[in-house]
Motif scaffolding. Structure first.
Motif, PDB file in Angstrom:
ATOM      1  N   CYS A 353      15.784  17.607   2.618  1.00 50.36           N
ATOM      2  CA  CYS A 353      16.831  17.031   1.787  1.00 50.36           C
ATOM      3  C   CYS A 353      16.179  15.929   0.952  1.00 50.36           C
ATOM      4  O   CYS A 353      15.475  15.075   1.504  1.00 50.36           O
ATOM      5  CB  CYS A 353      17.932  16.459   2.684  1.00 50.36           C
ATOM      6  SG  CYS A 353      19.380  15.825   1.821  1.00 50.36           S
ATOM      7  N   VAL A 354      16.369  15.989  -0.348  1.00 52.36           N
ATOM      8  CA  VAL A 354      15.702  15.031  -1.240  1.00 52.36           C
ATOM      9  C   VAL A 354      16.735  14.345  -2.130  1.00 52.36           C
ATOM     10  O   VAL A 354      17.841  14.848  -2.314  1.00 52.36           O
ATOM     11  CB  VAL A 354      14.634  15.727  -2.123  1.00 52.36           C
ATOM     12  CG1 VAL A 354      13.494  16.278  -1.269  1.00 52.36           C
ATOM     13  CG2 VAL A 354      15.245  16.827  -2.985  1.00 52.36           C
ATOM     14  N   ALA A 416       8.868  16.974   0.632  1.00 52.26           N
ATOM     15  CA  ALA A 416      10.177  16.307   0.614  1.00 52.26           C
ATOM     16  C   ALA A 416      10.044  14.824   0.994  1.00 52.26           C
ATOM     17  O   ALA A 416      10.654  13.946   0.374  1.00 52.26           O
ATOM     18  CB  ALA A 416      11.143  17.012   1.562  1.00 52.26           C
ATOM     19  N   ILE A 417       9.231  14.553   2.004  1.00 49.07           N
ATOM     20  CA  ILE A 417       9.046  13.158   2.433  1.00 49.07           C
ATOM     21  C   ILE A 417       8.415  12.351   1.300  1.00 49.07           C
ATOM     22  O   ILE A 417       8.826  11.216   1.023  1.00 49.07           O
ATOM     23  CB  ILE A 417       8.212  13.099   3.738  1.00 49.07           C
ATOM     24  CG1 ILE A 417       9.022  13.707   4.902  1.00 49.07           C
ATOM     25  CG2 ILE A 417       7.782  11.670   4.062  1.00 49.07           C
ATOM     26  CD1 ILE A 417       8.226  13.973   6.180  1.00 49.07           C
ATOM     27  N   ASP A 420      10.681  10.860  -1.229  1.00 49.83           N
ATOM     28  CA  ASP A 420      11.650   9.942  -0.629  1.00 49.83           C
ATOM     29  C   ASP A 420      12.805  10.702   0.017  1.00 49.83           C
ATOM     30  O   ASP A 420      13.929  10.209   0.107  1.00 49.83           O
ATOM     31  CB  ASP A 420      12.183   8.940  -1.663  1.00 49.83           C
ATOM     32  CG  ASP A 420      12.342   7.544  -1.083  1.00 49.83           C
ATOM     33  OD1 ASP A 420      12.276   7.411   0.155  1.00 49.83           O
ATOM     34  OD2 ASP A 420      12.547   6.607  -1.859  1.00 49.83           O
ATOM     35  N   GLY A 421      12.497  11.909   0.476  1.00 49.83           N
ATOM     36  CA  GLY A 421      13.494  12.725   1.160  1.00 49.83           C
ATOM     37  C   GLY A 421      13.176  12.822   2.639  1.00 49.83           C
ATOM     38  O   GLY A 421      12.310  12.102   3.156  1.00 49.83           O
ATOM     39  N   THR A 422      13.880  13.727   3.304  1.00 53.89           N
ATOM     40  CA  THR A 422      13.738  13.862   4.748  1.00 53.89           C
ATOM     41  C   THR A 422      13.367  15.292   5.127  1.00 53.89           C
ATOM     42  O   THR A 422      13.691  16.237   4.409  1.00 53.89           O
ATOM     43  CB  THR A 422      15.048  13.461   5.464  1.00 53.89           C
ATOM     44  OG1 THR A 422      14.923  13.714   6.866  1.00 53.89           O
ATOM     45  CG2 THR A 422      16.252  14.250   4.948  1.00 53.89           C
ATOM     46  N   GLU A 440       7.707  10.671   8.575  1.00 49.30           N
ATOM     47  CA  GLU A 440       8.806  10.188   7.747  1.00 49.30           C
ATOM     48  C   GLU A 440       9.194   8.755   8.083  1.00 49.30           C
ATOM     49  O   GLU A 440       9.473   7.950   7.188  1.00 49.30           O
ATOM     50  CB  GLU A 440      10.020  11.113   7.948  1.00 49.30           C
ATOM     51  CG  GLU A 440      11.200  10.771   7.077  1.00 49.30           C
ATOM     52  CD  GLU A 440      12.305  11.828   7.189  1.00 49.30           C
ATOM     53  OE1 GLU A 440      11.983  13.024   7.366  1.00 49.30           O
ATOM     54  OE2 GLU A 440      13.472  11.447   7.112  1.00 49.30           O
TER      55      GLU A 440
END
Lengths: 471, 471
Positions: A353-354, A416-417, A420-422, A440
């Motif tokens: 998820c971003v 994704a990380i 700045d996502g997870t 993360e």
């Protein structure tokens, strides 16, 4: 993911023997040790191999759960909560053996407070059960992870799904929990007031803790009025990027879309075949609007303009309720539909998820990566939240394919990380993502570990999950 | 509340002397020990007596905060974060002395990600500063506790205010935090993805922890599009109960009201006098609707029908933006307006929040209790959330009045807790409500204490706050 990569938990054979004897006496035929039952209570959905518990207690009350936890604490034996077994990251596996507590029999709806737009349920109530029960009240519970999961499991994994873009996730929709903690004490994490500043947020600490801090035995959930009007349908796009750009604009313009889901071309091919939908095999957005008659019309018009701007269309409306039901049933069965693309394969579902500004870029790079890797891997996603799933299907007997899949998943999570996502928008960490959680969260993981150590010093609550091994 | 009732924290004189010397050398004139400065950094707003820190560091960076925490950890000296000092429960007091870290100089807006509807700010940025900065972007940050509080302080106390009924509280609107923990390590609690299932929810654990687990040095917050249309106004009712019933119906019908605030008759008298409003001195609802032109019109019409049903009206619209500004400025200054009802008195603001179905009953019983107790105590409230404040004004030299006030507050808090509500909807626990937290949370408090002990074993982070003393 090979078994060898999962976190090792040492079996306490002596403790397990003692506990089996005690639970057998205490629970009679509500305690089962047969292999078939144990296998049903280990992970089977994805590529992660099953690890069977030593016995299964079919709990019917908070006191049952408390009783099992106290015995297991005394003998230092793992306790693993089990709802419907639909989690995707090995949450219900028993890497060090131990006792699975099946909560599906705790399926009472304790109270519906229609005036307060909340209800209290036991953890084994599934989301479909709850909504069937609520039908005559004019209320509904929106969170919808696809599978007909138990609400306890959904809270434990911080689940969400297609409606989250409008209604939030389990994080936003659990008002309060009752839980049995590792020392056997029962707590209620909050009252029914809609907001509170009363101390540390134990509710949110337990939501997403995957059974590693406590076992949820009752939940108070927010409810919503069934919208006066619902409309929706499917809209094809010339490319995944065009679809993403349309989503980004929709969110940025503040259109309160209730669902906005992407299925890429390969995913559409699978869905069309499986559910006989008859849509084109091109990237599509599935959307739904909730509101007043006027409001829904206004939203649909604004969305129509955005779609046109990005070359999408024609929009195919599902006007009748049955048509919409068929459409969303197909979307919810995407996992199984996509399995038909490669019969006999095992699947792994990624869950990055971003920030939405990076969504188009992240999906484009990921599609290129899939093509380069030679993987069979369609994409679906809750793109209004920046969340998408790649379903990678590999031959479990091919070491080469497995290596390619693992390398791809690692690149995707790190991509994704870096944006700045997870690594996990809604599936949770479980066994499959502890390594990426460490990347993360950095030092944050040490503080999670300190909390785990404080609340479960014997490490009996779902060991080997969520937290990576200490470095 | 007498000083003697507040939790005692033993002064570590030797440690404090050492720390003062070290910080003086390290921070020069950014470290102050003069009494005037120290007094400004202790609690002064409400009845709780001030307890001065021994020195104040004016921090300008996360590294400054880290440096102070490390020195204080080494010498076992309390560290108290300070934003604007507008909290109401003695959060910034220093019962065992120690060092106040003034974060008002950390007032940079680090990033505005308009595409993602989020921004990252330092903790000293106030909500008004942020909204002034955002004005040209078409975005705003809705959470609005009345005072122009710092965003770090608002997160630390899980603040909310008039807009929470629609936009939620700080719990729902903080995406991620950077914090200095008790051992001096810096963590970031999450990424910028809109949702995540990545491990324990450290963000929500720090939100509302009142500086007792860590000091927030950066916040990523959700933003919203400024609504296309805003309308609102004031509506008088024949009784507080009629007003409450109108609120309950409004919420139950799912009207997405942005603000719905109650001021009782005595409160209106104070507001009318202070802000020259010219409304009747009867219970009034202040309401505001956000949406599209059509949507706002639809909401206002539905609300108008509800008002009529409960005998309210006539509705006085504040059509012009300036009129609305005046109206909400008056509402925000209610605390000071109500102080004019009894010049020279000191105030205590209660903060109970109950399920909305119990709101009318809770307010009615409370008004009866006020009358019986002979207290000067108007009521205002964020009634859409079931949250209301009684502002009790007493003569600080009258032991009798103080006793009557304390007994009333205790009855009120216990009444709300008995109704499945909370003693604090938004002000926090601080020093003033630890006793009631214990009543409300039961064994949950023990688990909060275990978390505190794990993350701050030396008890240097804002000691004497939030958690009641162990029984």
């Amino acid at each position: 993911m090979a078994l060898a990569d999962l976190q090792h938990v040492v079996r306490n054979e002596e403790g397990i023997s003692s506990v089996i004897e005690i639970l057998g006496q205490r629970f009679g035929n509500r305690f089962q040790t047969g292999e078939a039952v144990r296998a049903q209570h280990a992970h089977t959905t994805t590529y992660i191999p099953a690890q069977l518990p030593d016995g299964v207690v079919f709990a019917t009350s908070t006191e049952d759960v408390q009783s099992v936890v106290l015995v297991c604490a005394e003998h230092r034996v793992p306790v693993i909560a089990f709802g419907t077994g639909t989690s995707l990251e090995g949450h219900v596996n028993a890497p060090g053996g131990g006792i699975s507590i099946d909560l599906s029999g705790m399926n009472r709806i304790v109270a519906v407070n229609a005036e307060d737009l909340d209800c209290t349920v036991e953890p084994g109530v599934t989301r479909e059960d709850l909504n069937a029960y609520l039908r005559d009240t004019g209320l509904f519970f929106p969170i919808d992870p696809g599978a007909n999961a138990s609400l306890g499991g959904m809270a434990a994994t911080r689940a969400s799904g297609t409606n989250a873009v409008r209604y939030g996730t389990m994080r936003e929709n659990v008002l309060s929990l009752t839980a049995v903690m590792a020392d056997g004490r029962v707590i209620r994490t909050g009252q029914r007031a809609k907001k509170s500043s009363a101390g540390y947020d134990l509710t949110r600490l337990l939501v997403g803790s995957e059974g590693t801090l406590g076992i949820i035995t009752e939940l108070t959930l927010k409810l919503y009025g069934i919208p006066q009007a619902i409309s929706g349908g499917v809209c094809p796009f010339p490319s995944v990027e065009a679809a993403c750009e349309a989503v980004i604009t929709t969110i940025q313009m503040g259109i309160p879309v209730a669902r906005i889901e992407l299925v890429n071309a390969l995913g559409m091919k699978a869905l069309n075949g499986y559910a006989k939908l008859g849509y084109p095999d091109t990237p599509c957005l599935f959307v739904e609007f909730h509101g007043s008659e006027e409001g829904v019309k206004e939203q649909a018009e604004m969305f129509g303009e955005i779609v046109a701007e990005f070359g999408g269309g024609p929009f195919m409306w599902a006007a009748a309720a049955e048509e919409r039901t068929k459409l969303w049933k197909a979307r919810h069965e995407a996992y199984w539909a996509m399995m038909t693309l490669r019969p006999g394969a095992r699947a792994l579902a990624t869950d990055v998820c971003v920030p939405i500004s990076r969504l188009a870029e992240c999906i484009r790079e990921t599609e290129e990566d899939i093509a380069r890797s030679g993987l069979v891997a369609p994409i679906v996603g809750h793109v209004g939240d920046g969340n998408f799933h790649v379903q990678v299907m590999t031959d479990p007997s091919s070491a080469e394919e497995i290596a390619a899949m693992e390398a791809f998943v690692s690149r995707l999570n790190m991509r994704a990380i870096a944006m700045d996502g997870t690594c996990t928008g809604e599936h949770g960490v479980g066994q499959g993502k502890t390594e990426f959680l460490a990347h993360e969260m950095g030092a944050g993981v040490d503080f999670m570990r300190m909390i785990k150590q404080a609340l479960d010093p014997l490490n009996i609550m779902n060991p080997g999950k969520t937290l990576p091994p200490a470095a």
